[in-house]
Design an enzyme around this catalytic site. Sequence first.
Site, PDB file in Angstrom:
ATOM      1  N   LYS A  89       0.845  -1.200   0.000  1.00  0.00           N
ATOM      2  CA  LYS A  89       0.000   0.000   0.000  1.00  0.00           C
ATOM      3  C   LYS A  89       0.879   1.249   0.000  1.00  0.00           C
ATOM      4  CE  LYS A  89      -4.082  -1.878   2.260  1.00  0.00           C
ATOM      5  NZ  LYS A  89      -3.715  -3.276   1.992  1.00  0.00           N
TER       6      LYS A  89
ATOM      7  N   ASP B 217      -1.903  -2.123  -3.980  1.00  0.00           N
ATOM      8  CA  ASP B 217      -3.284  -2.173  -3.504  1.00  0.00           C
ATOM      9  C   ASP B 217      -3.947  -0.807  -3.674  1.00  0.00           C
ATOM     10  OD1 ASP B 217      -3.029  -4.792  -2.677  1.00  0.00           O
ATOM     11  OD2 ASP B 217      -2.898  -4.337  -0.534  1.00  0.00           O
TER      12      ASP B 217
ATOM     13  N   GLN C 114     -11.638  -0.488  -7.940  1.00  0.00           N
ATOM     14  CA  GLN C 114     -12.792  -0.814  -7.082  1.00  0.00           C
ATOM     15  C   GLN C 114     -14.088  -0.495  -7.818  1.00  0.00           C
ATOM     16  OE1 GLN C 114     -11.373   2.156  -4.471  1.00  0.00           O
ATOM     17  NE2 GLN C 114     -10.482   0.742  -2.968  1.00  0.00           N
TER      18      GLN C 114
ATOM     19  N   ARG D  57      -6.307  -5.899 -10.780  1.00  0.00           N
ATOM     20  CA  ARG D  57      -7.091  -6.726  -9.844  1.00  0.00           C
ATOM     21  C   ARG D  57      -8.416  -5.993  -9.641  1.00  0.00           C
ATOM     22  NH1 ARG D  57      -4.971  -6.380  -4.088  1.00  0.00           N
ATOM     23  NH2 ARG D  57      -3.494  -8.053  -4.565  1.00  0.00           N
TER      24      ARG D  57
ATOM     25  N   LYS E  71     -14.513  -5.126  -5.288  1.00  0.00           N
ATOM     26  CA  LYS E  71     -15.697  -4.273  -5.101  1.00  0.00           C
ATOM     27  C   LYS E  71     -15.313  -3.004  -4.342  1.00  0.00           C
ATOM     28  CE  LYS E  71     -19.058  -7.994  -5.290  1.00  0.00           C
ATOM     29  NZ  LYS E  71     -20.184  -8.676  -4.631  1.00  0.00           N
ATOM     30  N   GLY E  72     -14.355  -3.102  -3.423  1.00  0.00           N
ATOM     31  CA  GLY E  72     -13.936  -1.929  -2.651  1.00  0.00           C
ATOM     32  C   GLY E  72     -14.242  -2.127  -1.188  1.00  0.00           C
ATOM     33  N   ALA E  73     -13.239  -1.913  -0.352  1.00  0.00           N
ATOM     34  CA  ALA E  73     -13.364  -2.229   1.067  1.00  0.00           C
ATOM     35  C   ALA E  73     -13.599  -0.995   1.932  1.00  0.00           C
ATOM     36  CB  ALA E  73     -12.094  -2.944   1.531  1.00  0.00           C
TER      37      ALA E  73
ATOM     38  N   THR F  74     -12.788 -11.701  -5.728  1.00  0.00           N
ATOM     39  CA  THR F  74     -14.084 -11.660  -5.053  1.00  0.00           C
ATOM     40  C   THR F  74     -14.394 -13.026  -4.454  1.00  0.00           C
ATOM     41  OG1 THR F  74     -16.459 -11.225  -5.359  1.00  0.00           O
ATOM     42  CG2 THR F  74     -15.315 -12.238  -7.217  1.00  0.00           C
ATOM     43  N   HIS F  75     -15.289 -13.019  -3.460  1.00  0.00           N
ATOM     44  CA  HIS F  75     -15.785 -14.291  -2.914  1.00  0.00           C
ATOM     45  C   HIS F  75     -17.239 -14.480  -3.303  1.00  0.00           C
ATOM     46  CE1 HIS F  75     -12.944 -12.212  -0.253  1.00  0.00           C
ATOM     47  NE2 HIS F  75     -12.298 -13.341  -0.351  1.00  0.00           N
TER      48      HIS F  75
ATOM     49  N   ARG G  75     -12.470  -6.745   7.482  1.00  0.00           N
ATOM     50  CA  ARG G  75     -13.037  -8.079   7.190  1.00  0.00           C
ATOM     51  C   ARG G  75     -14.276  -8.339   8.035  1.00  0.00           C
ATOM     52  NH1 ARG G  75      -9.409  -7.027   4.074  1.00  0.00           N
ATOM     53  NH2 ARG G  75     -11.271  -6.249   3.092  1.00  0.00           N
TER      54      ARG G  75
HETATM   55  C1  LIG Z   1      -7.407 -10.789  -3.228  1.00  0.00           C
HETATM   56  C2  LIG Z   1      -8.147  -9.572  -2.789  1.00  0.00           C
HETATM   57  C3  LIG Z   1      -7.500  -8.356  -2.746  1.00  0.00           C
HETATM   58  C4  LIG Z   1      -8.189  -7.211  -2.357  1.00  0.00           C
HETATM   59  N1  LIG Z   1      -7.570  -5.992  -2.444  1.00  0.00           N
HETATM   60  C5  LIG Z   1      -8.286  -4.877  -2.202  1.00  0.00           C
HETATM   61  C6  LIG Z   1      -7.742  -3.594  -2.415  1.00  0.00           C
HETATM   62  O1  LIG Z   1      -6.591  -3.431  -2.826  1.00  0.00           O
HETATM   63  N2  LIG Z   1      -8.515  -2.518  -2.145  1.00  0.00           N
HETATM   64  C7  LIG Z   1      -9.810  -2.649  -1.711  1.00  0.00           C
HETATM   65  O2  LIG Z   1     -10.494  -1.637  -1.512  1.00  0.00           O
HETATM   66  N3  LIG Z   1     -10.335  -3.852  -1.476  1.00  0.00           N
HETATM   67  C8  LIG Z   1      -9.627  -4.959  -1.715  1.00  0.00           C
HETATM   68  N4  LIG Z   1     -10.200  -6.182  -1.500  1.00  0.00           N
HETATM   69  C9  LIG Z   1     -11.477  -6.284  -0.738  1.00  0.00           C
HETATM   70  C10 LIG Z   1     -12.683  -6.120  -1.620  1.00  0.00           C
HETATM   71  O3  LIG Z   1     -12.790  -4.792  -2.055  1.00  0.00           O
HETATM   72  C11 LIG Z   1     -13.963  -6.494  -0.856  1.00  0.00           C
HETATM   73  O4  LIG Z   1     -14.085  -5.637   0.239  1.00  0.00           O
HETATM   74  C12 LIG Z   1     -14.009  -7.919  -0.372  1.00  0.00           C
HETATM   75  O5  LIG Z   1     -13.438  -8.784  -1.292  1.00  0.00           O
HETATM   76  C13 LIG Z   1     -15.481  -8.365  -0.142  1.00  0.00           C
HETATM   77  O6  LIG Z   1     -16.186  -8.275  -1.349  1.00  0.00           O
HETATM   78  P1  LIG Z   1     -16.622  -9.529  -2.246  1.00  0.00           P
HETATM   79  O7  LIG Z   1     -16.244  -9.225  -3.647  1.00  0.00           O
HETATM   80  O8  LIG Z   1     -16.068 -10.782  -1.715  1.00  0.00           O
HETATM   81  O9  LIG Z   1     -18.194  -9.516  -2.276  1.00  0.00           O
HETATM   82  P2  LIG Z   1     -19.323  -9.281  -1.161  1.00  0.00           P
HETATM   83  O10 LIG Z   1     -20.550  -8.939  -1.937  1.00  0.00           O
HETATM   84  O11 LIG Z   1     -18.870  -8.348  -0.091  1.00  0.00           O
HETATM   85  O12 LIG Z   1     -19.468 -10.719  -0.546  1.00  0.00           O
HETATM   86  C14 LIG Z   1     -19.938 -11.823  -1.303  1.00  0.00           C
HETATM   87  C15 LIG Z   1     -19.867 -13.062  -0.433  1.00  0.00           C
HETATM   88  O13 LIG Z   1     -18.493 -13.346  -0.154  1.00  0.00           O
HETATM   89  C16 LIG Z   1     -18.333 -13.815   1.176  1.00  0.00           C
HETATM   90  N5  LIG Z   1     -17.466 -12.846   1.926  1.00  0.00           N
HETATM   91  C17 LIG Z   1     -17.134 -11.615   1.553  1.00  0.00           C
HETATM   92  N6  LIG Z   1     -16.306 -11.022   2.456  1.00  0.00           N
HETATM   93  C18 LIG Z   1     -16.151 -11.936   3.425  1.00  0.00           C
HETATM   94  C19 LIG Z   1     -15.422 -11.940   4.635  1.00  0.00           C
HETATM   95  N7  LIG Z   1     -14.692 -10.883   5.040  1.00  0.00           N
HETATM   96  N8  LIG Z   1     -15.477 -13.042   5.400  1.00  0.00           N
HETATM   97  C20 LIG Z   1     -16.205 -14.125   5.016  1.00  0.00           C
HETATM   98  N9  LIG Z   1     -16.924 -14.176   3.875  1.00  0.00           N
HETATM   99  C21 LIG Z   1     -16.894 -13.106   3.095  1.00  0.00           C
HETATM  100  C22 LIG Z   1     -19.708 -13.914   1.765  1.00  0.00           C
HETATM  101  O14 LIG Z   1     -20.195 -15.210   1.515  1.00  0.00           O
HETATM  102  C23 LIG Z   1     -20.489 -12.897   0.960  1.00  0.00           C
HETATM  103  O15 LIG Z   1     -21.848 -13.168   0.948  1.00  0.00           O
HETATM  104  C24 LIG Z   1      -9.543  -7.324  -1.924  1.00  0.00           C
HETATM  105  C25 LIG Z   1     -10.195  -8.545  -1.981  1.00  0.00           C
HETATM  106  C26 LIG Z   1      -9.536  -9.655  -2.418  1.00  0.00           C
HETATM  107  C27 LIG Z   1     -10.287 -10.949  -2.502  1.00  0.00           C
END
Ligand SMILES: Cc1cc2nc3c(=O)[nH]c(=O)nc-3n(C[C@H](O)[C@H](O)[C@H](O)COP(=O)(O)OP(=O)(O)OC[C@H]3O[C@@H](n4cnc5c(N)ncnc54)[C@H](O)[C@@H]3O)c2cc1C
Length: 318
Positions: A102, A136, A166, A187, A190-192, A229-230, A292
């Site tokens: 970062k 990041d 994001q 990469r 969605k955005g954290a 994404t998850h 998280r």
């Molecule tokens: C490899 C990686 C790198 C990332 N880098 C950045 C970055 O540089 N900048 C940034 O702003 N964000 C980053 N993120 C975070 C991202 O922006 C999201 O905040 C995060 O991935 C949750 O969004 P989602 O796409 O999983 O979907 P969501 O719609 O939030 O979740 C979909 C489903 O995924 C599962 N899930 C999601 N989050 C969690 C959790 N914390 N614990 C357990 N289950 C969960 C749940 O089943 C949920 O219903 C990164 C994420 C990943 C995977």
Amino acid sequence: MLDRASRALFHFLAQSTVLKKAASRYGMRRPGSFARRFIAGETVEEAIEAVRALEARHLRHTLDLLGESVTSLDRAAVATRQYLDLLNAVVDAGIERNISLKLTQLGLDVDTATAVDNLRKILERAEPAGFFVRVDMEGSAHTEATIDIFETLWQHGSRQIGIVLQSALRRSELDLQRVNALGARVRLVKGAYREPGAIAYQQKAEVDAAYARMLKVLLTDGRYPAIATHDPAMIDLAREWARDHQVAADRFEFQMLYGVRRDLQASLVAAGYQVRVYVPFGREWFPYFMRRLGERPANLMFVLRAVVGERPHPGSRL
Ligand SMILES: Cc1cc2nc3c(=O)[nH]c(=O)nc-3n(C[C@H](O)[C@H](O)[C@H](O)COP(=O)(O)OP(=O)(O)OC[C@H]3O[C@@H](n4cnc5c(N)ncnc54)[C@H](O)[C@@H]3O)c2cc1C
């Protein structure tokens, strides 16, 4: 709604120094301590051990030394040295050479030029050694600077770097055109971060719709994109789009966070996809950990169970 409220709550709690102190003291104390589900450890050795366990499951990794928003150039210099040490440790361990970092950890909030210098120091050692370095993306106050710095480094010949976009930010689809024009690796997340309505979509459906649009552009026109994404709906969409547009499975990868949806990580590997796990480690894990929790309040139950399950030492005051 709940999503926004929970993010806001955890964002607020993340500012609490009392909570931070207590969590830092107990969260990583033992193998079963609550933060270990999402953080690979506090030391490089623990992180490398976690990577080896992932490799045994045919998962790739990117190592992230936690720490962000440093407020002095001294702290930024320390972080830079720690990253240089990490590069050496990864080379010595013989694991895949891939890191994430970062810019605010390298001093972006204090002095842009110094942050760029620090990043250059890392790249000077990382690139000849064959590392891939992912920058990041942080909160929106840093979006423009992060893309500008990335673009400048790219124009100066760095090719083993990638960026993050994001889908929550309204600007990101234009940024995607800008980064695709360079031919750089993205990469997609969605955005954290909690962002205001003027610049970011507030409804999950809007964030998802933007993610879907960007995902399609990336799979068709991007260079080895990372679909991070998850969300099973987004993952299914990526698989369908790739299949229908003849994008081979080795032209993109899925990415997920350490400790999140390990079942999905395994099933994608079994289906023949490349999956990279973001492996955070280090002592400064509290803000990452709180993000998280904010994303999925169900994680709080997991944490509470782990805390209750830990027998306090006599005299402990958690
Ligand atoms: C490899 C990686 C790198 C990332 N880098 C950045 C970055 O540089 N900048 C940034 O702003 N964000 C980053 N993120 C975070 C991202 O922006 C999201 O905040 C995060 O991935 C949750 O969004 P989602 O796409 O999983 O979907 P969501 O719609 O939030 O979740 C979909 C489903 O995924 C599962 N899930 C999601 N989050 C969690 C959790 N914390 N614990 C357990 N289950 C969960 C749940 O089943 C949920 O219903 C990164 C994420 C990943 C995977």
